[in-house]
Scaffold this motif. Sequence first.
Motif: not given
Length: 351
Positions: A163-171
């Motif tokens: 997660l980045k700043d609460g949002l999913p990271v694809a890779r």
Amino acid sequence: MKKMLPMLILLILKPGTVRASWSVTFEETDPCALKGSTVQLRCSFNYTDEETVKNTEWYKGELKNGAWRRVALSELPSYQNRSEYLGNQQHDCGLAIHDLQVNDNGHYYFRFDTEKYGRRSKESVYLTVTELRARVSPDRVRAGDNVTLECQTSCQLPGTVWLKDGLPVARSEFQAQAEDAGNYFCAAKGQESILSEPVALNVHYPPLNVSVGMSYSYHLTTGLSVNVSCSCAANPPADNYTWYRSSASGFSSPLPVGSGQVLSLSSLEASHAGLYFCHARNPLGENNSAEVLLTVKGTDTIHLILFVGIGVKAFIGLLLPLVIIWAWKLGCNHVVDKERSTNDFENIDTA
């Protein structure tokens, strides 16, 4: 002697003389779990048919004063409201420990008491509690560099999510850009609520999106003052700003007219007019803003426009009543002529 041997064998095999032995069996002897999660220690126990279980208890092994001892979880304050017995007093002796902490690491034993004996496991369960550690490599990243996100732990995880700043990271591997900077967290699949401590990705890049703003949005006239500011996104921040001006026609080469993030122009003159742009630079590169046109009008021109405007309004104010009166008289004369022409037609003598 030969006659007694069959009798001994019969006594041994006589129904009711064979007893099941007691035992404690752990399904997994070395579980590993994440800090903050819940672990279940699965366990079963057996005893002879003649016995009845009166009490069950889990213990933790501790080394105190150089001696190894087993302490009941019910006597340890740190396990209050966190340990839960999942078994019964027949054969199931499962245990759950909630909100795991690092100091929960250690050996765990099970004991059950019957009306005759106290039985405790000789073997133990060794629980390992680990934390997730997020890591970014390389340590120093420039825009365009390849970045790898690593989630480190001593447990064997089914997989990880980022997660980045609460949002999913694809890779977990990508080519870094300025917008990728931020705080990253990792979690185990299926346990997304348990996050690692954040790790920061700091992306270094040259000045981007260089823009110019002006402090005065109205018509600029000679004698006024104006501030023109330059802004951009850069990491590290831009440490050098240079201002350039060229003629409005664009045919002349730009000339440097100042430095610093803000260009102050005081007591404007006609010579200040032209196309302005800002050049921003940091150790990684440089970039220019778009050109901005600055026009300066003389006060004489403003006064002339104002005078002409007032004169036109006065002329219209005087002319408008005359036009209205003329139009009214013209309408009246038209009505009179029409009546006269009608009367002449009606008075023709036909005799």
